[in-house]
Write an enzyme that holds these catalytic residues in place. Sequence first.
Site, PDB file in Angstrom:
ATOM      1  N   SER A 122      -8.378   8.812  16.362  1.00 48.95           N
ATOM      2  CA  SER A 122      -9.280   9.353  15.332  1.00 48.95           C
ATOM      3  C   SER A 122     -10.548   9.991  15.908  1.00 48.95           C
ATOM      4  O   SER A 122     -10.914  11.095  15.479  1.00 48.95           O
ATOM      5  CB  SER A 122      -9.673   8.252  14.334  1.00 48.95           C
ATOM      6  OG  SER A 122      -8.550   7.846  13.620  1.00 48.95           O
ATOM      7  N   LYS A 140      -9.477  -3.993   6.562  1.00 55.59           N
ATOM      8  CA  LYS A 140      -9.339  -3.173   5.353  1.00 55.59           C
ATOM      9  C   LYS A 140      -9.653  -3.932   4.056  1.00 55.59           C
ATOM     10  O   LYS A 140     -10.217  -3.360   3.128  1.00 55.59           O
ATOM     11  CB  LYS A 140      -7.914  -2.605   5.274  1.00 55.59           C
ATOM     12  CG  LYS A 140      -7.618  -1.534   6.316  1.00 55.59           C
ATOM     13  CD  LYS A 140      -6.209  -1.016   6.145  1.00 55.59           C
ATOM     14  CE  LYS A 140      -5.966   0.219   6.984  1.00 55.59           C
ATOM     15  NZ  LYS A 140      -4.652   0.825   6.721  1.00 55.59           N
ATOM     16  N   ASN A 161      -9.388   2.327   3.668  1.00 49.03           N
ATOM     17  CA  ASN A 161      -9.287   2.852   5.041  1.00 49.03           C
ATOM     18  C   ASN A 161     -10.307   3.959   5.279  1.00 49.03           C
ATOM     19  O   ASN A 161     -10.373   4.509   6.371  1.00 49.03           O
ATOM     20  CB  ASN A 161      -7.861   3.337   5.357  1.00 49.03           C
ATOM     21  CG  ASN A 161      -7.560   4.695   4.767  1.00 49.03           C
ATOM     22  OD1 ASN A 161      -8.160   5.090   3.767  1.00 49.03           O
ATOM     23  ND2 ASN A 161      -6.634   5.411   5.367  1.00 49.03           N
ATOM     24  N   TYR A 177       6.000   5.973  13.231  1.00 46.83           N
ATOM     25  CA  TYR A 177       5.797   7.259  13.922  1.00 46.83           C
ATOM     26  C   TYR A 177       6.045   7.157  15.421  1.00 46.83           C
ATOM     27  O   TYR A 177       5.970   8.153  16.124  1.00 46.83           O
ATOM     28  CB  TYR A 177       4.400   7.828  13.631  1.00 46.83           C
ATOM     29  CG  TYR A 177       3.264   6.870  13.870  1.00 46.83           C
ATOM     30  CD1 TYR A 177       2.723   6.701  15.126  1.00 46.83           C
ATOM     31  CD2 TYR A 177       2.743   6.126  12.815  1.00 46.83           C
ATOM     32  CE1 TYR A 177       1.672   5.816  15.335  1.00 46.83           C
ATOM     33  CE2 TYR A 177       1.702   5.233  13.008  1.00 46.83           C
ATOM     34  CZ  TYR A 177       1.173   5.084  14.274  1.00 46.83           C
ATOM     35  OH  TYR A 177       0.148   4.197  14.479  1.00 46.83           O
ATOM     36  N   GLY A 229       7.006   9.691  10.334  1.00 44.49           N
ATOM     37  CA  GLY A 229       5.714   9.107   9.969  1.00 44.49           C
ATOM     38  C   GLY A 229       4.493   9.796  10.563  1.00 44.49           C
ATOM     39  O   GLY A 229       3.373   9.532  10.129  1.00 44.49           O
TER      40      GLY A 229
HETATM   41  P1  NAD Z   1       2.419  -4.915   7.523  1.00 38.24           P
HETATM   42  O1  NAD Z   1       2.391  -5.982   8.560  1.00 38.24           O
HETATM   43  O2  NAD Z   1       1.345  -4.881   6.482  1.00 38.24           O
HETATM   44  O3  NAD Z   1       3.849  -4.985   6.754  1.00 38.24           O
HETATM   45  C1  NAD Z   1       5.044  -5.197   7.454  1.00 38.24           C
HETATM   46  C2  NAD Z   1       6.247  -4.997   6.540  1.00 38.24           C
HETATM   47  O4  NAD Z   1       7.442  -5.081   7.348  1.00 38.24           O
HETATM   48  C3  NAD Z   1       6.388  -6.070   5.440  1.00 38.24           C
HETATM   49  O5  NAD Z   1       6.905  -5.482   4.270  1.00 38.24           O
HETATM   50  C4  NAD Z   1       7.428  -7.021   6.043  1.00 38.24           C
HETATM   51  O6  NAD Z   1       8.130  -7.751   5.060  1.00 38.24           O
HETATM   52  C5  NAD Z   1       8.330  -6.023   6.748  1.00 38.24           C
HETATM   53  N1  NAD Z   1       9.161  -6.632   7.782  1.00 38.24           N
HETATM   54  C6  NAD Z   1       8.745  -7.330   8.878  1.00 38.24           C
HETATM   55  N2  NAD Z   1       9.808  -7.734   9.613  1.00 38.24           N
HETATM   56  C7  NAD Z   1      10.919  -7.293   8.956  1.00 38.24           C
HETATM   57  C8  NAD Z   1      12.316  -7.390   9.196  1.00 38.24           C
HETATM   58  N3  NAD Z   1      12.797  -8.031  10.254  1.00 38.24           N
HETATM   59  N4  NAD Z   1      13.157  -6.808   8.314  1.00 38.24           N
HETATM   60  C9  NAD Z   1      12.689  -6.150   7.222  1.00 38.24           C
HETATM   61  N5  NAD Z   1      11.386  -6.037   6.943  1.00 38.24           N
HETATM   62  C10 NAD Z   1      10.509  -6.591   7.787  1.00 38.24           C
HETATM   63  O7  NAD Z   1       2.497  -3.545   8.325  1.00 38.24           O
HETATM   64  P2  NAD Z   1       1.968  -2.089   7.876  1.00 38.24           P
HETATM   65  O8  NAD Z   1       0.541  -1.945   8.245  1.00 38.24           O
HETATM   66  O9  NAD Z   1       2.362  -1.836   6.455  1.00 38.24           O
HETATM   67  O10 NAD Z   1       2.809  -1.169   8.860  1.00 38.24           O
HETATM   68  C11 NAD Z   1       4.205  -0.991   8.699  1.00 38.24           C
HETATM   69  C12 NAD Z   1       4.665   0.185   9.563  1.00 38.24           C
HETATM   70  O11 NAD Z   1       4.026   1.360   9.070  1.00 38.24           O
HETATM   71  C13 NAD Z   1       4.268   0.089  11.030  1.00 38.24           C
HETATM   72  O12 NAD Z   1       5.341   0.616  11.798  1.00 38.24           O
HETATM   73  C14 NAD Z   1       3.050   0.987  11.146  1.00 38.24           C
HETATM   74  O13 NAD Z   1       2.913   1.548  12.439  1.00 38.24           O
HETATM   75  C15 NAD Z   1       3.411   2.062  10.145  1.00 38.24           C
HETATM   76  N6  NAD Z   1       2.266   2.756   9.551  1.00 38.24           N
HETATM   77  C16 NAD Z   1       2.312   4.107   9.595  1.00 38.24           C
HETATM   78  C17 NAD Z   1       1.291   4.832   9.023  1.00 38.24           C
HETATM   79  C18 NAD Z   1       1.351   6.320   9.076  1.00 38.24           C
HETATM   80  O14 NAD Z   1       0.346   6.978   8.755  1.00 38.24           O
HETATM   81  N7  NAD Z   1       2.483   6.905   9.433  1.00 38.24           N
HETATM   82  C19 NAD Z   1       0.193   4.186   8.396  1.00 38.24           C
HETATM   83  C20 NAD Z   1       0.187   2.783   8.386  1.00 38.24           C
HETATM   84  C21 NAD Z   1       1.246   2.079   8.966  1.00 38.24           C
END
Ligand code: NAD
Length: 289
Positions: free
Chosen positions: A24, A73, A94, A237, A258
């Site tokens: 960022s 957050k 955020n 991503y 992503g």
């Molecule tokens: P988080 O920890 O808040 O949520 C994790 C999620 O994954 C939950 O729903 C959990 O139940 C699920 N999960 C965990 N292990 C699992 C399994 N074995 N099988 C099925 N589901 C499972 O995480 P977050 O902050 O929401 O991030 C999730 C993903 O999104 C990460 O890969 C993160 O890098 C990505 N992300 C991307 C962006 C973007 O802008 N592209 C933004 C935020 C997060």
Amino acid sequence: MEARITGHTGLLCLLGSPVGHSGSPAMYNYSYERLGIDYAYVAFDVKEDQVPAAIDAIRTLNIRGGNVTMPDKIAMAKAMDELSPAARIIGAVNTFVNDNGRLKGYITDGEGYVNNLKDHGVDIKGKKITVCGGGGAATAIQVQCALDGAREISIFNIRDKFFDRTLATAEAIRRECPGCTVNVFDLDDQALLTKEIQSSDIFCNATIVGMKPMDDQSVVRDLSAFHKGLVVSDVVYNPGETKLLREAGEAGCQTIGGKGMLMWQGVAAFKIHTGMDMPVEEVRARFYS
Ligand code: NAD
């Protein structure tokens, strides 16, 4: 950079822990310089229990605003004087702005997802979307899709600590967006997942499945779910192409990764902070290609 910073330069910041890896500061400082905006952006490592002290510092030092990442957050949302509709429903921020000591919080992750769809020619309005996940990214996506006119949202999560949060999100969407039908299902029921995807326009993986060390896995195990016309998106991503996207692409679906969501949530935050449009094409070429 040193020639740009004067006694008048406004300071913006990223708060979270860890923050050292964040792209960022480079992206925002590049954009300020390109547009001639007299701001500078730095990252501060702030643990969750340090958020109240950080809020005092923001007001004392008149920090103009900034962004918030994990694990701050939710604590930051609680400390805001005002929240955007999405931030209020989700209970997390955020992005924030400091207007003469009055702090307003926003969450732009969901907007980033929806605008990334738009960037790929896909409009959420009137569509049915199935989303796997109930964490931070998933909740922001589900709420924004409902606010932006999705017809129906089917949420799947494993029965872990996030399951209750998906039920609460569904309740909040029913209350705030009564025109949107929302249901929550157990991700272990793969037959039901297949059925829901088959009747959806868009599928989104918003879990950590597909990211290392689960990069050899996909939440969709029955590939017959991938029907013609389905758009398959992933919030993961890194890697840029997950197993989900590879298999969906091979089945003929349009796939959206992503990385774009990450860029577009930053674009939305930039607009909130500056009132100006980030130079998207230059930022994309420099930081997201
Ligand atoms: P988080 O920890 O808040 O949520 C994790 C999620 O994954 C939950 O729903 C959990 O139940 C699920 N999960 C965990 N292990 C699992 C399994 N074995 N099988 C099925 N589901 C499972 O995480 P977050 O902050 O929401 O991030 C999730 C993903 O999104 C990460 O890969 C993160 O890098 C990505 N992300 C991307 C962006 C973007 O802008 N592209 C933004 C935020 C997060």
